[in-house]
Scaffold this motif. Structure first.
Motif, PDB file in Angstrom:
ATOM      1  N   MET A  54     -15.614  12.051 -46.522  1.00 55.61           N
ATOM      2  CA  MET A  54     -16.692  12.071 -45.995  1.00 55.61           C
ATOM      3  C   MET A  54     -17.420  10.694 -44.736  1.00 55.61           C
ATOM      4  O   MET A  54     -18.376  10.573 -43.944  1.00 55.61           O
ATOM      5  CB  MET A  54     -17.730  12.217 -47.234  1.00 55.61           C
ATOM      6  N   GLN A  55     -16.974   9.264 -45.455  1.00 60.47           N
ATOM      7  CA  GLN A  55     -17.571   8.415 -45.169  1.00 60.47           C
ATOM      8  C   GLN A  55     -17.065   7.822 -43.696  1.00 60.47           C
ATOM      9  O   GLN A  55     -17.404   7.560 -42.758  1.00 60.47           O
ATOM     10  CB  GLN A  55     -17.270   7.133 -46.050  1.00 60.47           C
ATOM     11  N   ALA A  56     -15.585   8.102 -43.494  1.00 61.26           N
ATOM     12  CA  ALA A  56     -14.479   8.166 -42.718  1.00 61.26           C
ATOM     13  C   ALA A  56     -15.074   8.761 -41.156  1.00 61.26           C
ATOM     14  O   ALA A  56     -15.251   8.172 -39.680  1.00 61.26           O
ATOM     15  CB  ALA A  56     -12.736   8.777 -42.869  1.00 61.26           C
ATOM     16  N   ASP A  57     -15.304   9.949 -41.516  1.00 58.04           N
ATOM     17  CA  ASP A  57     -15.864  11.037 -40.133  1.00 58.04           C
ATOM     18  C   ASP A  57     -17.208  12.206 -40.548  1.00 58.04           C
ATOM     19  O   ASP A  57     -17.320  13.491 -40.911  1.00 58.04           O
ATOM     20  CB  ASP A  57     -14.666  11.322 -40.192  1.00 58.04           C
ATOM     21  N   PRO A  58     -18.252  11.501 -40.713  1.00 60.55           N
ATOM     22  CA  PRO A  58     -19.803  12.473 -41.501  1.00 60.55           C
ATOM     23  C   PRO A  58     -19.904  13.129 -40.914  1.00 60.55           C
ATOM     24  O   PRO A  58     -20.640  14.355 -40.806  1.00 60.55           O
ATOM     25  CB  PRO A  58     -21.205  10.981 -42.155  1.00 60.55           C
ATOM     26  N   GLU A  59     -20.042  13.195 -39.518  1.00 55.90           N
ATOM     27  CA  GLU A  59     -20.129  14.203 -38.204  1.00 55.90           C
ATOM     28  C   GLU A  59     -19.224  15.841 -38.640  1.00 55.90           C
ATOM     29  O   GLU A  59     -19.478  16.711 -38.539  1.00 55.90           O
ATOM     30  CB  GLU A  59     -20.278  13.486 -36.793  1.00 55.90           C
ATOM     31  N   THR A  60     -17.674  15.452 -38.983  1.00 52.14           N
ATOM     32  CA  THR A  60     -17.044  16.389 -38.835  1.00 52.14           C
ATOM     33  C   THR A  60     -17.153  17.305 -40.018  1.00 52.14           C
ATOM     34  O   THR A  60     -17.090  18.112 -40.322  1.00 52.14           O
ATOM     35  CB  THR A  60     -15.226  15.718 -39.210  1.00 52.14           C
ATOM     36  N   HIS A  61     -17.671  16.622 -41.101  1.00 52.72           N
ATOM     37  CA  HIS A  61     -17.626  16.513 -42.371  1.00 52.72           C
ATOM     38  C   HIS A  61     -18.721  18.020 -42.476  1.00 52.72           C
ATOM     39  O   HIS A  61     -19.113  18.827 -43.408  1.00 52.72           O
ATOM     40  CB  HIS A  61     -17.621  15.739 -43.847  1.00 52.72           C
ATOM     41  N   ALA A  62     -20.133  17.077 -41.893  1.00 56.12           N
ATOM     42  CA  ALA A  62     -21.101  18.137 -42.016  1.00 56.12           C
ATOM     43  C   ALA A  62     -20.874  19.668 -41.200  1.00 56.12           C
ATOM     44  O   ALA A  62     -21.359  20.448 -41.654  1.00 56.12           O
ATOM     45  CB  ALA A  62     -22.026  17.134 -40.904  1.00 56.12           C
ATOM     46  N   MET A  63     -19.968  19.384 -40.403  1.00 52.89           N
ATOM     47  CA  MET A  63     -19.635  19.927 -38.849  1.00 52.89           C
ATOM     48  C   MET A  63     -19.139  21.812 -39.851  1.00 52.89           C
ATOM     49  O   MET A  63     -18.601  22.482 -39.931  1.00 52.89           O
ATOM     50  CB  MET A  63     -18.892  20.297 -37.961  1.00 52.89           C
ATOM     51  N   ALA A 122      -9.178  13.492 -38.372  1.00 50.74           N
ATOM     52  CA  ALA A 122      -8.291  12.804 -37.412  1.00 50.74           C
ATOM     53  C   ALA A 122      -7.644  11.787 -37.472  1.00 50.74           C
ATOM     54  O   ALA A 122      -8.415  10.932 -38.743  1.00 50.74           O
ATOM     55  CB  ALA A 122      -9.229  12.538 -36.156  1.00 50.74           C
ATOM     56  N   LEU A 123      -6.593  11.523 -36.946  1.00 48.72           N
ATOM     57  CA  LEU A 123      -5.899  10.785 -36.834  1.00 48.72           C
ATOM     58  C   LEU A 123      -6.936   8.996 -36.911  1.00 48.72           C
ATOM     59  O   LEU A 123      -5.788   8.548 -37.967  1.00 48.72           O
ATOM     60  CB  LEU A 123      -4.433  10.774 -36.167  1.00 48.72           C
ATOM     61  N   GLU A 124      -7.700   8.682 -36.047  1.00 52.53           N
ATOM     62  CA  GLU A 124      -8.030   7.888 -36.082  1.00 52.53           C
ATOM     63  C   GLU A 124      -9.114   7.424 -37.136  1.00 52.53           C
ATOM     64  O   GLU A 124      -9.241   5.985 -37.534  1.00 52.53           O
ATOM     65  CB  GLU A 124      -9.049   7.940 -34.392  1.00 52.53           C
TER      66      GLU A 124
END
Length: 490
Positions: A175-184, A143-145
């Motif tokens: 992975m560090q920036a968005d762990p939830e998206t990485h898990a999905m 994501a851009l954010e």
């Protein structure tokens, strides 16, 4: 930074001084370093041309008749859209297929709008453009954010580390920036399994590429090893281990033969006790196999479809070259390796001198065969010859007009037909591209901005506008052939 220009000694002088001796070693190394920077900046200039093309085609054009001018967003979140029909024209100017140009546009848009710090390093020639483009691919779904965290880390590392290290840093920061998206994403990847084949190499070999679970992969590997062990007793003196494993992999496609091989080389157990791990239906399965006929056993491996084109002379003499669709050329002597003991269906020879025409819009199967063999594949400029007959539309170069509304008879035939992938067909119909069939297997394309490309059995060639106008505006039924002097180099 200064650039040293190397001047070669006269080549017609016996014992001429080599170029390398005209400068000292330090100057030669400086010239090598300057050449790398020059190459990087030239690649940046290509990317900036693509950016300007997107800017100029960032809004849909007004169209008539209820049609629309679709927009696509090749890049990630936060990047601008571009007219879909503008991308093929840029690809033709670059002398490459549209998918490759679209990937380049996606990468440079991501760099400019999502990774500005990394883009600054690429623009300065401080790193290879392909490294920055790979970072754009690895971060596209972020994501851009969250992208700024990755951009800062990559920009700090991209000039001082090897590309592999840069990519590791990128993956870690994603992975560090968005762990939830990485898990999905990991969960989504669990369903993205496949088995596919590579293109054949010059020796007729292909790679089988599969994405499966670690457990299935381990069992397949164990079975290949087991069969390789059996084959080693018979052929071990002629084949190394890797070759034996490759031969063993081929046995997996012949389940009946494989079962016999395993049974012939398995020692009977001393006990009749049913193994705990064995499925309950094992005995019934073995009984069913024993009752099947040879033809039924052969059918266990399924049915493959391979189209092989060869001349009667090559077939009778067992020598020459055959063309295998989706694979390429192959020696006739090697066809036995491809076909094995399969049942082969012979198709009648097509006489291309017979110019059959029909009044219907639909192409009969025999007519499709005629068009396909005369063109050899997709006739869109720079389209790779990887399409199969079943994956293309057979398109009328001149739009079809029904006879009951004034259209002439015999519009469908080899004189007015060319195979196109569905995407290329849509671009031709709605994107403002003009095409004229200029003889058997020859199609001349004109882009919305007037660039002209001739597609014939020798490939795709850009023509100057004078020669193109002659072909495009020739009377119906008149095919014009031009010489090499009007073909423009790219």
């Amino acid at each position: 930074m200064t650039t040293t220009h190397l001047v070669a000694a006269p080549t017609d002088t016996v014992g001429a001084t080599p170029v390398g001796s005209l400068v000292d070693n330090r100057e030669l190394l400086e010239a090598a370093a300057a050449g790398v920077v020059a190459r990087r900046l030239a690649e940046v200039a290509e990317l900036e041309v693509a950016i300007e093309w997107v800017v100029r085609h960032g809004h849909p054009l007004p169209v008539e008749g209820g049609r629309r001018d679709p927009m696509v967003s090749p890049g990630g979140e936060g990047t601008p859209a571009v007219r879909e029909y503008a991308l093929p024209e840029l690809a033709m100017a670059r002398g490459e297929h549209t998918l490759r140009t679209r990937a380049m546009v996606a990468d440079v848009l991501d760099l400019q709008h999502r990774l500005p710090l990394t883009w600054a390093k690429v623009r300065a020639g401080a790193c290879d453009a392909w490294v920055g483009r790979r970072v754009a691919v690895l971060t596209r779904r972020l994501a851009l954010e969250h992208i700024r965290v990755v951009d800062r880390a990559v920009a700090a590392a991209i000039t001082g580390h090897a590309p592999s290290t840069v990519f590791e840093i990128t993956a870690a920061k994603v992975m560090q920036a968005d762990p939830e998206t990485h898990a999905m994403e990991r969960e989504r990847e669990r369903h993205r399994r496949y088995v596919t084949l590579s293109r054949a190499d010059e020796n007729g070999f292909r790679c089988v590429i599969a994405r499966t679970t670690a457990g299935d992969a381990a069992w397949i590997d164990a079975m290949v090893d087991r069969v390789a062990d059996i084959l080693a007793a018979q052929h071990g003196h002629d084949h190394n281990r890797d070759e034996l494993r490759s031969l063993a992999f081929g046995w997996l496609a012949r389940p009946a033969d494989l079962l016999k091989l395993l049974l012939d080389h398995t020692e009977p157990t001393q006990t009749s006790e049913h193994p705990v791990w064995a499925p309950a239906h094992l005995v019934q399965t073995v009984d069913r196999l024993a009752s099947m006929s040879t033809r039924q056993l052969a059918c266990l491996r399924g049915r493959g479809v391979v189209f092989v084109h060869l001349t009667d002379t090559s077939l009778l003499q067992q020598a020459g070259i055959a063309r295998v669709e989706a694979q390429g050329p192959m020696l006739v002597q090697a066809l036995s390796e491809l076909l094995g003991h399969a049942d082969v269906t012979m198709k009648p020879v097509l006489d291309h001198r017979i110019r059959r025409r029909v009044d219907a819009y639909e192409h009969p199967e025999s007519l499709k065969d005629h068009v396909w063999t005369s063109t050899g594949g997709d006739v869109f400029p720079y389209a790779p010859r990887t399409a199969t007959r079943a994956s293309v539309d057979f398109d009328h170069a001149r739009p079809f007009t029904p006879t009951d509304t004034g259209g002439p008879p015999g519009q469908t035939g080899p004189h007015n037909s060319g195979p196109l992938r569905r995407r290329h067909h849509r671009w031709k119909t709605h994107g403002g591209y003009r095409v004229r069939q200029a003889g058997p297997g020859r199609h001349l394309w004109q882009t919305p901005h007037g660039l002209c490309y001739l597609v014939d059995p020798t490939g795709t060639h850009r023509l100057d506008h004078h020669a193109a106008d002659l072909i495009l505006n020739a009377p119906p039924g008149c095919d014009i052939y031009v010489g090499p002097s009007v073909v423009l180099s790219r």
